[in-house]
Design an enzyme around this catalytic site. Structure first.
Site, PDB file in Angstrom:
ATOM      1  N   LYS A 205       0.854  -1.187   0.000  1.00 20.19           N
ATOM      2  CA  LYS A 205       0.000   0.000   0.000  1.00 20.19           C
ATOM      3  C   LYS A 205       0.887   1.234   0.000  1.00 20.19           C
ATOM      4  CE  LYS A 205      -3.430   2.419   2.748  1.00 20.19           C
ATOM      5  NZ  LYS A 205      -4.451   2.300   3.780  1.00 20.19           N
ATOM      6  N   LYS A 259      -2.303  -1.538  -3.725  1.00 21.81           N
ATOM      7  CA  LYS A 259      -3.155  -0.352  -3.643  1.00 21.81           C
ATOM      8  C   LYS A 259      -2.302   0.899  -3.724  1.00 21.81           C
ATOM      9  CE  LYS A 259      -6.033   2.076  -0.395  1.00 21.81           C
ATOM     10  NZ  LYS A 259      -6.233   2.290   1.002  1.00 21.81           N
TER      11      LYS A 259
HETATM   12  C1  PBG Z   1      -7.402   3.202   5.706  1.00 23.96           C
HETATM   13  C2  PBG Z   1      -7.682   3.193   4.249  1.00 23.96           C
HETATM   14  C3  PBG Z   1      -7.510   4.206   3.298  1.00 23.96           C
HETATM   15  C4  PBG Z   1      -8.058   3.732   2.117  1.00 23.96           C
HETATM   16  C5  PBG Z   1      -8.523   2.454   2.370  1.00 23.96           C
HETATM   17  N1  PBG Z   1      -8.253   2.135   3.695  1.00 23.96           N
HETATM   18  C6  PBG Z   1      -6.984   5.579   3.418  1.00 23.96           C
HETATM   19  C7  PBG Z   1      -5.586   5.886   3.676  1.00 23.96           C
HETATM   20  O1  PBG Z   1      -4.721   5.031   3.783  1.00 23.96           O
HETATM   21  O2  PBG Z   1      -5.348   7.071   3.820  1.00 23.96           O
HETATM   22  C8  PBG Z   1      -8.156   4.500   0.836  1.00 23.96           C
HETATM   23  C9  PBG Z   1      -9.212   4.038  -0.102  1.00 23.96           C
HETATM   24  C10 PBG Z   1      -9.495   4.946  -1.231  1.00 23.96           C
HETATM   25  O3  PBG Z   1      -8.846   5.977  -1.452  1.00 23.96           O
HETATM   26  O4  PBG Z   1     -10.447   4.636  -1.948  1.00 23.96           O
HETATM   27  N2  PBG Z   1      -6.094   3.108   6.082  1.00 23.96           N
END
Ligand code: PBG
Length: 340
Positions: A205, A259
């Site tokens: 991520k 992601k």
């Molecule tokens: C929580 C999380 C996030 C997203 C999914 N889970 C936000 C982040 O890491 O700031 C983002 C999902 C999206 O942008 O659609 N940690």
């Protein structure tokens, strides 16, 4: 002199495969299907609440009763499942709503499971939606407020995952990028009698600008600093993503995720090739959705064609399942409704 095709030349002409729609369909190797798509839902407390999310046209913060209605629709459309995010009534330094029996996710799970018992329901396991400082874990020293305490967060992640499991989650998806989060959650689940419950890890991520609209949706922007001390550097070499995946698999992850998706297709492909047989997900994140919707509102892009092309590319790159805000629309389109 103009070039003229001679009989028999060239022997291979790829356009022969493109002239007839049925031949195109026959030779296609990438087929999106609703069963591969997971729809994110945003839950808020209350009853009959449907609060539009300005940065994500067509998406809403929903109270559990209305989320249950969405779940019924998702099941009828044959979607692969839902992933739930919560906006709690109150936030605090430890994000305690996330592991409370009366938390927003726990209430949402009860309503959704009652309405659509067969539908797969995933919960996002993280703290940024629940902490008043907006970080993905507890802080080392709340007064100085500098960084996230990795190991103190692990214990709370285990607690959160068990609470979700007890409330009816079918699968938990840790997204906070803490080292050791999968092992900690695995052992907490096992001890609580949930050895059968799979973990989908947000393994690779990245610290991405494409999360902007989501942070607006759940009001989770960090109150200070950013997430670069735990999320991956977009400029890190792909090898680091492979190490993240390898570690999460060793810790017991059942499904791994990359992601965001669209700017990271190379990472999806490399994970797919390096770990054949490991279920791979990709998150088509909020910014990827909203930038297309915004352009569509201007009449600059056809949202249906663009969304299908993006999702096909993510699937073609190697993701077997895709989390996407277009899940319902795509199911309608693939079922032939509204196709001209
Ligand atoms: C929580 C999380 C996030 C997203 C999914 N889970 C936000 C982040 O890491 O700031 C983002 C999902 C999206 O942008 O659609 N940690």
């Amino acid at each position: 002199m103009a070039f003229a095709f001679q009989p028999g030349f060239p022997t291979t002409r790829l356009r022969r495969l493109r002239g007839h729609a049925a031949v195109r369909a026959l030779v296609r190797e990438v087929d999106l299907s609703p069963a591969r798509l997971i729809l994110p839902l945003f839950l808020r407390p209350g009853q009959n609440q449907r609060q539009p999310i300005a940065s994500m046209p067509g998406h809403f913060q929903l109270s559990p009763d209305l989320a249950a209605e969405e779940a019924r629709q998702a099941a009828a459309l044959g979607l692969g499942g839902l992933i739930l995010f919560g906006i709690p009534a109150a936030k605090d330094p430890h994000g305690s709503d996330s592991y409370s029996d009366q938390g927003i996710i726990q209430q949402g799970l009860a309503a959704i499971k009652q309405a659509a018992p067969q539908l797969l329901v995933i919960t996002d396991v993280c703290f940024c939606e629940y902490t008043d400082h907006g970080h993905c874990g507890v802080l080392t020293d709340p007064s100085s407020g500098t960084d996230v305490d990795n190991d103190a967060t692990l214990e709370l992640l285990g607690r959160q995952a068990v609470s979700h499991a007890q409330a009816g989650a079918d699968l938990v998806a840790p997204s906070g990028m803490m080292d050791g989060m999968v092992a900690a959650i695995r052992s907490s689940l096992d001890q609580a009698g949930f050895a059968h419950l799979p973990i989908l890890s947000y393994a690779a991520k990245y610290a991405s600008a494409f999360y902007g609209p989501f942070r607006d949706a759940v009001q989770s922007s960090p109150q200070f600093g950013d997430r670069r001390s735990y999320q991956m550097d977009p400029a890190a070499a792909a090898g680091q993503a492979l190490r993240e995946v390898e570690l999460d698999l060793a810790e017991g992850a059942d499904i791994v995720m990359v992601k965001p998706a669209l700017a990271y297709l190379d990472i999806i492909r490399q994970v797919r090739d390096r770990f054949p047989g490991v279920p791979l997900a990709a998150y088509n994140v909020s910014g990827e959705f909203s930038m297309v919707q915004a352009a569509a509102q201007q009449g600059w892009l056809d949202p249906r064609k663009t969304a299908l092309e993006i999702l096909t590319a993510i699937h073609r790159a190697g993701a077997g399942l895709v989390l996407t805000y277009w899940a319902k629309e795509v199911a309608h389109w693939l079922n032939g409704e509204g196709i001209d």
